[in-house]
Scaffold this motif. Structure first.
Motif, mmCIF file in Angstrom:
data_model
loop_
_atom_site.group_PDB
_atom_site.id
_atom_site.type_symbol
_atom_site.label_atom_id
_atom_site.label_comp_id
_atom_site.label_asym_id
_atom_site.label_seq_id
_atom_site.Cartn_x
_atom_site.Cartn_y
_atom_site.Cartn_z
ATOM 1 N N PRO A 77 0.846 -1.200 0.000
ATOM 2 C CA PRO A 77 0.000 0.000 0.000
ATOM 3 C C PRO A 77 0.883 1.252 0.000
ATOM 4 O O PRO A 77 2.040 1.210 0.458
ATOM 5 C CB PRO A 77 -0.793 -0.119 1.306
ATOM 6 N N THR A 116 2.533 -9.366 -3.354
ATOM 7 C CA THR A 116 1.831 -8.141 -2.987
ATOM 8 C C THR A 116 1.287 -8.291 -1.573
ATOM 9 O O THR A 116 0.812 -9.368 -1.189
ATOM 10 C CB THR A 116 0.682 -7.824 -3.966
ATOM 11 N N SER A 158 -1.054 -6.510 1.668
ATOM 12 C CA SER A 158 -2.036 -5.534 2.144
ATOM 13 C C SER A 158 -1.909 -5.407 3.664
ATOM 14 O O SER A 158 -1.402 -6.313 4.338
ATOM 15 C CB SER A 158 -3.457 -5.963 1.772
ATOM 16 N N ARG A 162 -8.959 -2.302 5.232
ATOM 17 C CA ARG A 162 -7.749 -2.963 4.727
ATOM 18 C C ARG A 162 -7.230 -2.175 3.534
ATOM 19 O O ARG A 162 -7.976 -1.868 2.605
ATOM 20 C CB ARG A 162 -8.026 -4.422 4.349
ATOM 21 N N TYR A 170 -4.846 -1.783 0.286
ATOM 22 C CA TYR A 170 -4.153 -2.474 -0.799
ATOM 23 C C TYR A 170 -3.340 -1.453 -1.588
ATOM 24 O O TYR A 170 -3.287 -0.276 -1.235
ATOM 25 C CB TYR A 170 -5.161 -3.181 -1.707
ATOM 26 N N HIS A 171 -2.717 -1.897 -2.657
ATOM 27 C CA HIS A 171 -1.826 -1.015 -3.413
ATOM 28 C C HIS A 171 -2.575 0.138 -4.084
ATOM 29 O O HIS A 171 -2.116 1.282 -4.043
ATOM 30 C CB HIS A 171 -1.081 -1.825 -4.482
ATOM 31 N N SER A 194 -8.520 0.979 -0.885
ATOM 32 C CA SER A 194 -8.793 0.442 0.454
ATOM 33 C C SER A 194 -10.209 -0.119 0.468
ATOM 34 O O SER A 194 -11.079 0.335 -0.286
ATOM 35 C CB SER A 194 -8.653 1.537 1.516
ATOM 36 N N GLN A 237 -3.750 -2.621 -10.417
ATOM 37 C CA GLN A 237 -4.209 -3.985 -10.235
ATOM 38 C C GLN A 237 -5.444 -4.193 -11.102
ATOM 39 O O GLN A 237 -6.503 -3.636 -10.853
ATOM 40 C CB GLN A 237 -4.549 -4.253 -8.766
ATOM 41 N N GLN A 296 -7.274 -9.883 -9.406
ATOM 42 C CA GLN A 296 -6.743 -10.195 -8.074
ATOM 43 C C GLN A 296 -5.259 -10.554 -8.116
ATOM 44 O O GLN A 296 -4.486 -10.116 -7.264
ATOM 45 C CB GLN A 296 -7.520 -11.353 -7.448
#
Length: 550
Positions: A51, A95, A97, A106, A108-109, A112, A131, A134
């Motif tokens: 992230p 990757t 999270s 949560r 992620y890159h 959220s 992304q 998945q």
């Protein structure tokens, strides 16, 4: 390097400031390979995606980074993925999270996800790595290259996947593609796949970034395509009518300002309208505009009951099990002939018929001979009555879902597209007039000239209904269509639509405007036929908007 941990720590203490302050170093293919060989077994990769933040960025959260009690994000979750790059090919990566216990989000890159609301909120802007599914990430620079290829090369997502797999996925692509020539060089094959939704996600992120908005998707759906649909529909609605980015465009090619013979200043801002027969699947009932029950269905929800009725027009009998028609022999033959037309043998026989070559009577059925058009151009001989000069007595039916009839475009003579509209059943004058009013909704927005190939028919309902909306708009027919498809004997057509009657359209014996711009654009749009022909309606409309706005 099999060093003891104490040696690693001493080296890091000595070199960490130099490493972090050194400008970006571009590693070689061998360095990336050697790094991954050592790192991958330990859950680390050359390009490990995290992230963009290590603390919560929600201002309402007690753990927000601006508060004194800011806490780092916890509970790392790591999994394997693939990164598609422009320079380094396809790379195996990890990757990770991170989770905030304060607001139950949560990170992620790219986005959220809030645990309670299940909303997928993108951070804003366009990240360098996106992304697209998945387990798949793509560089933005690669996405831009592929998008450009789709616009100027009519390349589908499938073809781009083949190009990438063959030419870009492996760094030593010239060796992979020519194994015989490089038989003395060892190499390892690399294959990759792409999600076809990357184009739509990338385009949405670009659009949101241009407006300084955030992309928010629902995360309670089971697939990325479903998450994107609502956002795509929102964008489609925003671009309808006057919503195109370049709607207010004016330049020296499409807009002329000059002095008339009586020394008055004249503004000449023109628009051109024309349609192309390219469309998306729609309900089998003529001119029905309701959405299909599913992309593979033949009818919308309202007409779904017609799925059990004979597909031949005008027949209400129940269809036979396993067929689209009832038991009437002529209807069964019509269905059989419909599917035979898609076979290679039928097409080859049709070529023989056109060439005037006689074939044995038992090699081709009578129904096939009748259905072979002897003159492909006969249906195009239209005069001012806008009707075909040929008549057909063949049985008509709908053995699959329909496809919308025409995509109507409004353009400036300089190639700028103002708007587009879908005509479902036919290019009816009432539907065209409705689209014209949607594109120019106020008298102030109307152009000085609007060119359309059957303006003589478009003017009739305006005169009959005393519609003064386009009172100050000249409505001539473009030169090409007027010369080839309109009769000299039609007085109204000659009086109101002959472009030669509008003297200000000429300058030194030449036309000021390119009134054939839509015809030229249709040739370009036609290159997308194979990509668009079975595309779902929401993505079809979005694709058409994005491609002509690139």
């Amino acid at each position: 390097m099999k060093w003891p941990e104490s040696m690693v720590l001493r080296c890091w203490d000595s070199l960490k400031y130099i490493i972090w302050s050194t400008p970006n170093v571009v590693p070689s293919e061998d360095e990336i390979k050697r790094f991954n060989e050592c790192a991958l077994p330990f859950g680390i990769s050359y390009w490990h995606i995290f992230p963009p933040t290590r603390t919560c960025i929600n201002p309402a959260c007690a753990h927000h980074s601006s508060r004194h009690a800011a806490r780092p994000l916890k509970e790392p979750m790591t999994y394997k993925a693939t990164l598609f790059t422009l320079r380094d090919g396809s790379l195996p990566i990890y990757t990770t999270s991170l989770y905030c216990h304060g607001c139950h989000t949560r990170y992620y890159h790219n986005y959220s996800i809030h645990k309670q609301t299940l909303t997928q909120t993108y951070y804003g802007g366009v990240p360098n790595v996106i992304q697209v599914a998945q387990h798949y990430f793509m560089e933005a620079c690669l996405l831009e290259l592929i998008t450009t290829g789709k616009v100027f090369g009519w390349l589908s997502a499938t073809n781009w996947a083949h190009i990438y797999n063959t030419g870009l996925a492996h760094l030593q692509r010239y060796i992979v593609n020519n194994p015989t020539a490089f038989s003395n060089v060892a190499w390892q094959s690399s294959r990759s796949s792409h999600s076809t939704n990357w184009f739509f996600l990338y385009s949405l992120l670009l659009d949101k970034a241009e407006h300084h908005w955030q992309l928010i998707l629902g995360h309670d759906m089971d697939s990325q395509p479903k998450r994107l649909t609502e956002a795509l529909m929102e964008r489609n609605h925003a671009t309808e009518g006057v919503g195109q980015e370049s709607y207010g465009h004016a330049c020296n090619v499409c807009c002329h300002i000059f002095k008339s013979d009586d020394a008055k200043m004249v503004k000449l801002h023109a628009a051109v309208c024309d349609g192309i027969q390219i469309g998306h699947p729609c309900c089998a009932v003529h001119d029905c505009k309701s959405l299909l029950v599913s992309h593979t269905a033949h009818h919308c929800k309202e007409h779904q009951s017609l799925g059990s009725v004979c597909a031949v027009t005008g027949c209400n009998a129940v269809r036979e099990t396993g067929f689209h028609t009832c038991t009437i022999p002529q209807h069964c033959e019509a269905e059989q002939a419909y599917y035979e037309k898609g076979t290679a043998m039928f097409q080859l026989r049709a070529h023989l018929k056109r060439a005037g070559i006689t074939v044995p009577a038992d090699s081709i059925g009578a129904s096939e001979i009748e259905d072979i058009p002897l003159d492909d151009t006969a249906t195009n001989n239209r005069g001012c009555n806008n009707k075909s000069s040929s008549k057909s007595g063949h049985i008509k039916g709908s053995f699959s879902h329909n496809v919308t009839h025409t995509q109507l475009f409004f353009m400036r003579p300089c190639r700028i597209i103002l708007s587009q509209a879908t005509l479902f059943g036919s290019e009816a004058i009432s539907a065209v007039l409705q689209a014209v009013h949607a594109t120019f909704p106020t008298p102030e927005s109307t152009p000085e000239y609007l060119f359309y190939d059957t303006n003589c028919k478009l003017l009739a309902p305006q005169h009959y209904n005393h519609d003064t909306h386009f009172l100050h708009t000249g409505q001539p027919i473009d030169v090409f269509h007027f010369k080839s498809k309109h009769k000299e004997s039609d007085v109204n057509c000659q009086m109101y639509c002959n472009p030669a009657a509008f003297l200000e359209l000429m300058q030194e014996g030449k036309w000021r405007l390119n009134t054939s711009i839509c015809e030229q654009m249709n040739i370009w749009i036609g290159g997308y036929q194979a990509i668009l022909q079975n595309m779902e309606v929401t993505r079809f409309n979005f694709y058409m908007d994005e491609d002509h706005m690139m």
